[in-house]
Each structure stands twice: as C-alpha cells, then as structure tokens.
Motif scaffolding. Structure first.
Motif, PDB file in Angstrom:
ATOM      1  N   LEU A  52      -0.148  -0.788   5.141  1.00 13.10           N
ATOM      2  CA  LEU A  52       0.756  -1.420   4.168  1.00 13.10           C
ATOM      3  C   LEU A  52       2.202  -0.932   4.314  1.00 13.10           C
ATOM      4  O   LEU A  52       3.115  -1.510   3.768  1.00 13.10           O
ATOM      5  CB  LEU A  52       0.289  -1.113   2.745  1.00 13.10           C
ATOM      6  N   ILE A  53       2.360   0.167   5.046  1.00 17.22           N
ATOM      7  CA  ILE A  53       3.673   0.838   5.033  1.00 17.22           C
ATOM      8  C   ILE A  53       4.634   0.242   6.059  1.00 17.22           C
ATOM      9  O   ILE A  53       4.281   0.067   7.219  1.00 17.22           O
ATOM     10  CB  ILE A  53       3.497   2.351   5.308  1.00 17.22           C
ATOM     11  N   SER A  54       5.834  -0.074   5.592  1.00 22.37           N
ATOM     12  CA  SER A  54       6.899  -0.446   6.518  1.00 22.37           C
ATOM     13  C   SER A  54       8.127   0.404   6.191  1.00 22.37           C
ATOM     14  O   SER A  54       8.266   0.889   5.074  1.00 22.37           O
ATOM     15  CB  SER A  54       7.223  -1.932   6.397  1.00 22.37           C
ATOM     16  N   ALA A  89       6.937   7.542   4.318  1.00 20.50           N
ATOM     17  CA  ALA A  89       5.753   7.239   3.523  1.00 20.50           C
ATOM     18  C   ALA A  89       4.463   7.636   4.243  1.00 20.50           C
ATOM     19  O   ALA A  89       3.486   8.019   3.599  1.00 20.50           O
ATOM     20  CB  ALA A  89       5.730   5.761   3.172  1.00 20.50           C
TER      21      ALA A  89
ATOM     22  N   ASP B 223      21.495  -9.357   9.997  1.00 20.96           N
ATOM     23  CA  ASP B 223      20.868  -8.065   9.700  1.00 20.96           C
ATOM     24  C   ASP B 223      21.749  -7.206   8.799  1.00 20.96           C
ATOM     25  O   ASP B 223      21.257  -6.535   7.888  1.00 20.96           O
ATOM     26  CB  ASP B 223      20.575  -7.309  11.002  1.00 20.96           C
ATOM     27  N   LYS B 226      21.521  -8.358   5.329  1.00 17.26           N
ATOM     28  CA  LYS B 226      20.266  -7.885   4.737  1.00 17.26           C
ATOM     29  C   LYS B 226      20.399  -6.432   4.273  1.00 17.26           C
ATOM     30  O   LYS B 226      19.977  -6.075   3.176  1.00 17.26           O
ATOM     31  CB  LYS B 226      19.142  -7.992   5.777  1.00 17.26           C
ATOM     32  N   GLY B 230      20.243  -5.086   0.542  1.00 14.93           N
ATOM     33  CA  GLY B 230      19.242  -4.063   0.237  1.00 14.93           C
ATOM     34  C   GLY B 230      19.864  -2.872  -0.489  1.00 14.93           C
ATOM     35  O   GLY B 230      19.340  -2.369  -1.473  1.00 14.93           O
ATOM     36  N   GLU B 234      19.205  -1.536  -4.223  1.00 10.77           N
ATOM     37  CA  GLU B 234      18.756  -0.175  -4.511  1.00 10.77           C
ATOM     38  C   GLU B 234      19.640   0.479  -5.568  1.00 10.77           C
ATOM     39  O   GLU B 234      19.156   1.212  -6.422  1.00 10.77           O
ATOM     40  CB  GLU B 234      18.790   0.671  -3.241  1.00 10.77           C
ATOM     41  N   SER B 258       5.179  -2.044  -0.348  1.00 14.11           N
ATOM     42  CA  SER B 258       5.335  -2.183   1.100  1.00 14.11           C
ATOM     43  C   SER B 258       6.006  -0.958   1.703  1.00 14.11           C
ATOM     44  O   SER B 258       5.946  -0.736   2.896  1.00 14.11           O
ATOM     45  CB  SER B 258       6.115  -3.446   1.434  1.00 14.11           C
ATOM     46  N   HIS B 259       6.655  -0.157   0.857  1.00 16.09           N
ATOM     47  CA  HIS B 259       7.270   1.048   1.393  1.00 16.09           C
ATOM     48  C   HIS B 259       6.304   2.216   1.461  1.00 16.09           C
ATOM     49  O   HIS B 259       6.232   2.935   2.446  1.00 16.09           O
ATOM     50  CB  HIS B 259       8.504   1.437   0.572  1.00 16.09           C
ATOM     51  N   TYR B 260       5.526   2.392   0.400  1.00 18.93           N
ATOM     52  CA  TYR B 260       4.665   3.577   0.342  1.00 18.93           C
ATOM     53  C   TYR B 260       3.188   3.276   0.613  1.00 18.93           C
ATOM     54  O   TYR B 260       2.386   4.199   0.727  1.00 18.93           O
ATOM     55  CB  TYR B 260       4.770   4.255  -1.027  1.00 18.93           C
ATOM     56  N   GLY B 261       2.831   1.993   0.666  1.00 20.62           N
ATOM     57  CA  GLY B 261       1.424   1.667   0.862  1.00 20.62           C
ATOM     58  C   GLY B 261       0.572   2.043  -0.337  1.00 20.62           C
ATOM     59  O   GLY B 261      -0.599   2.380  -0.193  1.00 20.62           O
ATOM     60  N   ILE B 262       1.182   2.020  -1.532  1.00 25.14           N
ATOM     61  CA  ILE B 262       0.431   2.314  -2.763  1.00 25.14           C
ATOM     62  C   ILE B 262       0.378   1.042  -3.596  1.00 25.14           C
ATOM     63  O   ILE B 262       1.407   0.424  -3.863  1.00 25.14           O
ATOM     64  CB  ILE B 262       1.101   3.444  -3.571  1.00 25.14           C
ATOM     65  N   ALA B 294       4.416   8.571  -5.574  1.00 25.24           N
ATOM     66  CA  ALA B 294       4.403   8.468  -4.111  1.00 25.24           C
ATOM     67  C   ALA B 294       4.553   9.837  -3.464  1.00 25.24           C
ATOM     68  O   ALA B 294       3.903  10.141  -2.474  1.00 25.24           O
ATOM     69  CB  ALA B 294       5.518   7.542  -3.649  1.00 25.24           C
ATOM     70  N   LYS B 295       5.406  10.670  -4.055  1.00 26.91           N
ATOM     71  CA  LYS B 295       5.684  11.964  -3.440  1.00 26.91           C
ATOM     72  C   LYS B 295       4.554  12.970  -3.633  1.00 26.91           C
ATOM     73  O   LYS B 295       4.245  13.750  -2.756  1.00 26.91           O
ATOM     74  CB  LYS B 295       6.970  12.558  -4.021  1.00 26.91           C
TER      75      LYS B 295
END
Lengths: 150, 367
Positions: A52-54, A89, B223, B226, B230, B234, B258-262, B294-295
């Motif tokens: 899932l991580i990007s 991550a 780019d 973008k 972004g 933030e 999508s950043h941490y996969g959580i 996340a941390k």
C-alpha cells in the motif's frame, strides 16, 4: 506496472542472506520522471503493508537516495537518522532500525528505482556488504528494463 | 465532638507552647522527663515559627468554621483575625470553582484523606489571589474528622504566568495557522497559476508544431505543479476552509493510507460546519494523532470516529497497537500541542494507553 521476475526475487532473497539483513526491498517509479515510487517486492517482510505504501522523491531514506543519486544510510548513530526513518513508511511498517538505500537507474539517466536493505536492530553495514549491494542494485537496474506504463 | 463546637480559645494552634516552656520548672521538678519535654516544646515552637513565616495557616472545625488563622492569612486576605474567626471560608470564596470541585474537596477531607489543590480566593478589597492548598483532617476516636488544618502558599503570580503562557500558546498556534494559510494560498494561486499559464503556452506551441523537447518540458512542468499543489495541501488543505473538517479529514486519511500503508476506518455523523477555529483544531489533532499511530503504534489499522452529540462533538482516534506506559512517554511535544489546541477552542483532550493495549485519544469540542 513493473513486472517482478523470478530473477529479481532471487537477487533480493540471496542478497538478504549474504549481508545478514532482515529485509531487502525494491521500489520503482510508477512512471518515467517525477511521480511516486512504490515498493514492488520485499524479501523478509512481516506483513503486506508495503504493497500500500508509496513515497515521493526526496522523502525518507529511500526517496532521498533517489533524489541524491547516492547511497543513504540510517542508523541510530548517525545524526538526522530519526527523521529519515520516520519519513520512511516501510521502515516504520517493518520496524527497521538500520537501513541503507541504494538508488539505481533502468534507463541510464536519473535514478528511478531504489534498493533498500534493512535490519530490525542497530547494526552497521561493512564496505564489502555495501559494495555487494551496490552490484545487486545495478543488476536490478538492468532487470527493470522495460519502463513501466501506469 | 463537643470540644470542637466550643468557642475557640485564642491559643488554639500551638500558641501556648512558649508560655508552657516558661512555666515548666514551676510545675515539674528537674528530671530527664522535664528535659525531654522542654526540648519537644522548643522544637514545636520553632516549627510553628517556621510555618507561620512561610505559609498561610488556618484551623477550622469539622463544619469548616474558622477557629484559628495566622498573621499571613490576615495579611493576604486583608481581614482582621476578629473578622475571620467564627466564620467559614465562604467569606473568601471567589465563586470561581465549580460545585463539583468543592464537593470533591469536602468528600476527600470528610473521609479522612488529605486534599491538595489550587484555590482562587477573594480578599476583602475584592481582588483575587491563588493559593496552593493542603488540607489535613484530624480524626477523633470514632474516625470522624473534628478539625481541619489548612496550609496554603500564595501562587497568584504563578497562575498569572500560567494563564499568560496558555494565551500565548493559543496565539502562536493561531499565527502559525494564518501563516500556513497564506503560504498555501500563495503557492496555489500564485506559483501554481503561473505554472499553469506556462502549460497553456506550451500547449499552444505544441499544437502548432509537435516537438519531443517541448513535450518533455511540459511533463516536467506538470510534475512541478503537482509538487506545488502537494506542498500547498500539506501546509493547509483548502478543502478545510471551503468544505469543512469532514471532507478534509477524508482526504487526509486517503493520503495517509497510501503513504503509510495503514487502513483507517472513518466513522462520522457530523453534517454541519463548525466555527473554523474548531474545525482546524479537530483537523490538526486527528492529523497529529494519526501521525503518531504511524510512527509508534505498529499497526495495519486505525480508527477515527467523529460524533455529533448535539452540544458537543466527540472525536476519538484509536488503535490496537503496542501502546506505551506513562513512564516511557517520549518528549511528547505533539501531545502537549494537541492538548493546547483543544483547550484553545474551549474543549479538552485525553489520552489513554498501556503497553500492548493500544492507544486512544478522546477529544471533546463544544459546539
């Protein structure tokens, strides 16, 4: 999407054994130039969270390696490591505390991929281990020949 | 019990020690006992002197009727001893504390336990002063308190600085938000727009004459746009100002996943807009709490609930991760700033965590 071949898996699995790493991982840019990187294959992962991580170029240890075009190291003894770890991550998800990230290029131009080696405890990587990993990173660059289309 | 409701002897609190010391020899023949007694009385007298010099002392009976006050008490409250004795502490009550606060005080000392806390009192000239207070109840044979000894120290200055610090914190955070908003707007509307006009010019060039070099340039500018967007997002997502806290949290969670996969489970029944300061507070606290998940939590899932309960908005952010104990808590600037943010808009925040029990953050914001 980048196709992960058996040969790439083999390279990553063998490297993990040879350098006594807990984990080796391959990230690749989702399209040429700019864009985000995704983890495509992780050897020694605890979970599938990596799928899932990007991450963006410049962020965390792996993103920084791609931006700088050189190897970046994280371990508790180096200043600035905490931020590089917390921005990565994959290091958080896999509870890695030491890592090195080596960028590679599949096009011969700017880096568009990165190889990460990590351990869940505090360790250092010897020069010969880094040299070995750099060789594998180059090999991965060659194997990721077909620029992925997203 | 009778003894305590008697009108008070003026020397109620150790006042007689000095007199007794003088009269000792007249009543007790010279002996080791006399010697010890004299020493003890001497120590007691010294102790009282030290206490009177340093602290505000009052003695009340079990109903709270003042039986004795020292000079410091009179000095700070501006009442004479005669005005105070026989009255209860309502005389100096500032009306600041809630009835629940006072009830807790009385329940504690009636059950024979020592009560400690900070109280705001009112002096005779109607000015306020804060005292750090310790009330020690003394129990009779039946286990009922017959006297309360209250020892106080003035902390008005401390409270004032504390309040100033809090106002300052709130202001600093507000300024920070304003700055972020300004930079975010500048990036989005200024640099972002300029880059966009560059794209339009490139497009018109490309329409006339296709060129791979220009194509490449166009893709690089895209780019950069973008990246700029972004960054603006933030700093401060414009959706927060335009559409409110719920869509902002939704978008934040999407990016977070999508950043941490959580995976974050978001439940929400808030349908209305709130005061923008409250929306910002909620957004920032959710953001900070999820970053901490996340941390530190080492989990693949987390939960965010936003519940509109009419009078209040209840927000919970929780996980079932590794948690932590009070002692192992790090530098924790994050937690402190979350608490301050909540306080800044009249709400409050609490956190519970234990090793292997996960962490839960509860935020209550009045509507």
């Amino acid at each position: 999407m980048l196709q992960i071949t058996d040969e790439m898996r083999k390279e990553l699995n063998q490297l993990r054994d040879r350098i006594y790493g807990d984990l080796t991982a391959l990230a690749f840019m989702s399209k040429s130039g700019g864009g985000k990187l995704h983890w495509y294959y992780v050897s020694g992962s605890r979970s599938n969270r990596y799928r899932l991580i990007s991450f963006k170029v410049g962020h965390g240890i792996a993103g920084l390696a791609v931006r700088l075009g050189r190897t970046v190291t994280v371990n508790a003894l180096l200043p600035g490591s905490i931020r590089l770890r917390q921005e990565c991550a994959l290091m958080l998800a896999e509870q890695l505390h030491s890592a090195i990230a080596i960028p590679f290029s599949s096009t011969g131009n700017l880096p568009n991929g990165v190889l990460l080696l990590g351990n869940r405890d505090v360790r250092t990587f010897t020069d010969s281990e880094v040299a070995e990993a750099t060789r594998v990173a180059q090999r991965l660059g060659e194997l990721c020949t077909h620029p992925p289309t997203s | 019990m009778n003894e305590s409701s008697n009108p008070l002897p003026q020397h109620a609190f150790g006042e007689s020690a000095d007199k007794l010391l003088n009269d000792l020899e007249a009543y007790i023949p010279e002996s080791p006992f006399l010697h010890e007694l004299r020493n003890s009385l001497h120590q007691l007298s010294n102790l009282k002197l030290a206490l009177d010099t340093s602290s505000i002392v009052a003695l009340t009976d079990h109903r709270g009727i003042i039986q004795y006050v020292n000079d410091k008490f009179c000095e700070i409250s501006q009442y004479s001893r005669e005005e105070l004795i026989g009255r209860d502490h309502r005389l100096i009550n500032s009306g600041y504390h809630t009835s629940a606060f006072m009830k807790n005080l009385w329940t504690t000392i009636r059950s024979g336990q020592v009560w400690q806390g900070e109280i705001r009192n009112r002096a005779k000239d109607n000015s306020y002063y804060w005292v750090n207070t310790t009330i020690v109840p003394f129990m009779d044979e039946e286990g009922k308190p017959y006297q309360h000894l209250a020892i106080r120290n003035e902390v008005t200055k401390l409270k004032k600085v504390e309040a100033e610090l809090q106002t300052m914190m709130t202001q600093v955070m507000q300024i920070q938000e304003e700055e972020r908003k300004r930079f975010s707007r500048e990036l989005h509307d200024g640099i972002g727009q300029s880059l966009f006009s560059l794209i339009i010019q490139l497009d018109s060039q490309l329409a006339e004459q296709p060129s791979p070099v220009l194509e490449n340039l166009r893709s690089q500018v895209t780019d950069i746009i973008k990246d700029v967007r972004g960054l603006a997002w933030e700093l401060r997502p414009s959706v927060l100002d335009d559409l409110g806290v719920v869509p902002a949290i939704r978008t934040y969670i999407e990016n977070f996943c999508s950043h941490y996969g959580i995976e974050v489970h978001f439940q929400c029944n808030l349908r209305k807009r709130l005061d923008i300061r409250k929306e910002i507070a909620i957004y920032r606290i959710v953001q900070e709490a999820l970053t901490n998940v996340a941390k530190y939590a080492d989990v693949a899932e987390a939960h965010v609930d936003v519940e509109d309960q009419g009078e209040i908005i209840q927000v919970s952010i929780w996980d079932e991760g590794i948690g932590f104990s009070e002692e192992s808590q790090g530098e924790g600037v994050g937690l402190f700033s979350m608490e301050e943010r909540a306080r800044g808009v009249g709400g409050y925040m609490s956190m519970t965590s234990a090793p292997e029990q996960g962490t839960s953050i509860q935020l209550t914001i009045p509507v």
